[in-house]
Write a protein that holds these residues in place. Sequence first.
Motif, PDB file in Angstrom:
ATOM      1  N   ALA A  15       0.817  -1.206   0.000  1.00 54.21           N
ATOM      2  CA  ALA A  15       0.000   0.000   0.000  1.00 54.21           C
ATOM      3  C   ALA A  15       0.853   1.259   0.000  1.00 54.21           C
ATOM      4  N   LEU A  16       2.056   1.219   0.595  1.00 50.90           N
ATOM      5  CA  LEU A  16       2.945   2.380   0.606  1.00 50.90           C
ATOM      6  C   LEU A  16       3.298   2.832  -0.807  1.00 50.90           C
ATOM      7  N   SER A  17       3.448   1.870  -1.717  1.00 50.57           N
ATOM      8  CA  SER A  17       3.820   2.210  -3.081  1.00 50.57           C
ATOM      9  C   SER A  17       2.700   2.928  -3.819  1.00 50.57           C
ATOM     10  N   ALA A  18       1.474   2.827  -3.311  1.00 48.32           N
ATOM     11  CA  ALA A  18       0.331   3.450  -3.978  1.00 48.32           C
ATOM     12  C   ALA A  18      -0.102   4.734  -3.290  1.00 48.32           C
ATOM     13  N   GLN A  19       0.762   5.336  -2.479  1.00 48.74           N
ATOM     14  CA  GLN A  19       0.380   6.513  -1.719  1.00 48.74           C
ATOM     15  C   GLN A  19       0.141   7.713  -2.605  1.00 48.74           C
ATOM     16  N   GLY A  20      -0.497   8.728  -1.997  1.00 49.02           N
ATOM     17  CA  GLY A  20      -0.712   9.959  -2.720  1.00 49.02           C
ATOM     18  C   GLY A  20      -2.040  10.595  -2.357  1.00 49.02           C
ATOM     19  N   GLN A  21      -2.939   9.878  -1.781  1.00 48.50           N
ATOM     20  CA  GLN A  21      -4.252  10.387  -1.428  1.00 48.50           C
ATOM     21  C   GLN A  21      -4.173  11.157  -0.116  1.00 48.50           C
ATOM     22  N   GLU A  22      -4.888  12.282  -0.050  1.00 50.67           N
ATOM     23  CA  GLU A  22      -4.954  13.035   1.200  1.00 50.67           C
ATOM     24  C   GLU A  22      -5.828  12.288   2.190  1.00 50.67           C
ATOM     25  N   GLN A  23      -5.625  12.604   3.481  1.00 51.97           N
ATOM     26  CA  GLN A  23      -6.356  11.904   4.516  1.00 51.97           C
ATOM     27  C   GLN A  23      -7.594  12.690   4.939  1.00 51.97           C
ATOM     28  N   LEU A  49     -12.384   5.127  16.558  1.00 55.29           N
ATOM     29  CA  LEU A  49     -12.349   6.491  16.057  1.00 55.29           C
ATOM     30  C   LEU A  49     -10.884   6.857  15.918  1.00 55.29           C
ATOM     31  N   THR A  50     -10.479   7.245  14.705  1.00 52.19           N
ATOM     32  CA  THR A  50      -9.096   7.624  14.450  1.00 52.19           C
ATOM     33  C   THR A  50      -9.038   9.075  14.017  1.00 52.19           C
ATOM     34  N   PHE A  51      -8.228   9.873  14.711  1.00 48.43           N
ATOM     35  CA  PHE A  51      -7.956  11.250  14.331  1.00 48.43           C
ATOM     36  C   PHE A  51      -6.672  11.253  13.524  1.00 48.43           C
ATOM     37  N   ASN A  52      -6.723  11.749  12.283  1.00 48.56           N
ATOM     38  CA  ASN A  52      -5.562  11.768  11.400  1.00 48.56           C
ATOM     39  C   ASN A  52      -4.863  13.118  11.481  1.00 48.56           C
ATOM     40  N   PHE A  53      -3.585  13.112  11.887  1.00 47.10           N
ATOM     41  CA  PHE A  53      -2.811  14.346  11.991  1.00 47.10           C
ATOM     42  C   PHE A  53      -2.132  14.685  10.677  1.00 47.10           C
ATOM     43  N   LYS A  54      -1.670  13.686   9.993  1.00 54.09           N
ATOM     44  CA  LYS A  54      -1.031  13.826   8.691  1.00 54.09           C
ATOM     45  C   LYS A  54      -1.517  12.661   7.845  1.00 54.09           C
ATOM     46  N   SER A  55      -1.082  12.604   6.605  1.00 52.92           N
ATOM     47  CA  SER A  55      -1.539  11.546   5.708  1.00 52.92           C
ATOM     48  C   SER A  55      -1.253  10.158   6.272  1.00 52.92           C
ATOM     49  N   ARG A  56      -0.123  10.000   6.932  1.00 51.52           N
ATOM     50  CA  ARG A  56       0.256   8.684   7.441  1.00 51.52           C
ATOM     51  C   ARG A  56      -0.016   8.481   8.927  1.00 51.52           C
ATOM     52  N   TYR A  57      -0.120   9.544   9.716  1.00 54.43           N
ATOM     53  CA  TYR A  57      -0.120   9.407  11.170  1.00 54.43           C
ATOM     54  C   TYR A  57      -1.443   9.810  11.798  1.00 54.43           C
ATOM     55  N   GLY A  58      -1.876   8.999  12.768  1.00 55.26           N
ATOM     56  CA  GLY A  58      -3.105   9.295  13.479  1.00 55.26           C
ATOM     57  C   GLY A  58      -3.085   8.729  14.887  1.00 55.26           C
ATOM     58  N   PHE A  59      -4.166   8.967  15.596  1.00 53.79           N
ATOM     59  CA  PHE A  59      -4.340   8.451  16.951  1.00 53.79           C
ATOM     60  C   PHE A  59      -5.691   7.749  16.999  1.00 53.79           C
ATOM     61  N   THR A  60      -5.710   6.517  17.501  1.00 54.47           N
ATOM     62  CA  THR A  60      -6.917   5.682  17.493  1.00 54.47           C
ATOM     63  C   THR A  60      -7.422   5.403  18.897  1.00 54.47           C
ATOM     64  N   PRO A  89      -1.153   5.180  18.807  1.00 52.16           N
ATOM     65  CA  PRO A  89      -0.808   5.699  17.488  1.00 52.16           C
ATOM     66  C   PRO A  89      -1.115   4.715  16.365  1.00 52.16           C
ATOM     67  N   ARG A  90      -1.346   5.301  15.201  1.00 55.61           N
ATOM     68  CA  ARG A  90      -1.622   4.505  14.001  1.00 55.61           C
ATOM     69  C   ARG A  90      -0.839   5.107  12.842  1.00 55.61           C
ATOM     70  N   ILE A  91      -0.292   4.249  12.018  1.00 54.56           N
ATOM     71  CA  ILE A  91       0.382   4.680  10.798  1.00 54.56           C
ATOM     72  C   ILE A  91      -0.353   4.054   9.624  1.00 54.56           C
ATOM     73  N   ALA A  92      -0.609   4.856   8.593  1.00 51.85           N
ATOM     74  CA  ALA A  92      -1.404   4.386   7.454  1.00 51.85           C
ATOM     75  C   ALA A  92      -0.652   4.589   6.152  1.00 51.85           C
ATOM     76  N   ALA A  93      -0.920   3.723   5.207  1.00 52.41           N
ATOM     77  CA  ALA A  93      -0.432   3.849   3.843  1.00 52.41           C
ATOM     78  C   ALA A  93      -1.668   4.006   2.967  1.00 52.41           C
ATOM     79  N   ARG A  94      -1.881   5.205   2.448  1.00 50.56           N
ATOM     80  CA  ARG A  94      -3.106   5.528   1.718  1.00 50.56           C
ATOM     81  C   ARG A  94      -2.901   5.425   0.219  1.00 50.56           C
ATOM     82  N   GLY A  95      -3.739   4.646  -0.414  1.00 51.48           N
ATOM     83  CA  GLY A  95      -3.776   4.570  -1.856  1.00 51.48           C
ATOM     84  C   GLY A  95      -5.154   4.975  -2.332  1.00 51.48           C
ATOM     85  N   GLU A  96      -5.323   5.055  -3.627  1.00 50.16           N
ATOM     86  CA  GLU A  96      -6.633   5.443  -4.163  1.00 50.16           C
ATOM     87  C   GLU A  96      -7.686   4.387  -3.868  1.00 50.16           C
TER      88      GLU A  96
END
Length: 172
Positions: A15-23, A49-60, A89-96
């Motif tokens: 999923a990291l390779s497909a990143q680019g989407q805003e959170q 419930l997850t609060f996203n601080f940046k595209s990859r980082y959040g708090f759950t 903490p949560r780390i995410a890999a966002r793709g389309e």
Amino acid sequence: MKNTAAALALLFLAALSAQGQEQPPFEIFSGFSWLNSQGDHFFGWQSDLTFNFKSRYGFTADFSGQYARITVPGVGRFDVAEYQYLFGPRIAARGERFTGFLHGLVGFAQLTAGGGSASGLALGLGGGLDWNLGDQYALRLFQIDYVPAKISGIWGHQSRLGVGFVIKPGGP
């Protein structure tokens, strides 16, 4: 458990390779939960419930409850429930199309059986994969967690599987 961890890591890296989407600013998950606690199977619900601080980082904040009827040889049958209240903490890999995530959660678990209850430290180590159905909705294909809990001084080793729906209000 090692195979599960390896599969999660592989999906996350893919999923990291497909990143680019805003959170979205936050995400709400609700669904079905299955807990395997040392051979006993519990079924119930799970929400987070997850609060996203940046595209990859959040708090759950993760809450769940599972229920079973357990037979203790020579004693009888008991209705048993376990609830987990976990945060971290949560780390995410966002793709389309997909969003993979990993988290490390800590909190407590409460076990009730036969009219009594006990609670103690609990962890939630794992992650999952969401199939994005658009900017504001997703289907959680799976969330797999190793959920050890220390209740009444004894560590219990459990695994938890969750599936359900994700709502992402205010998504991009």
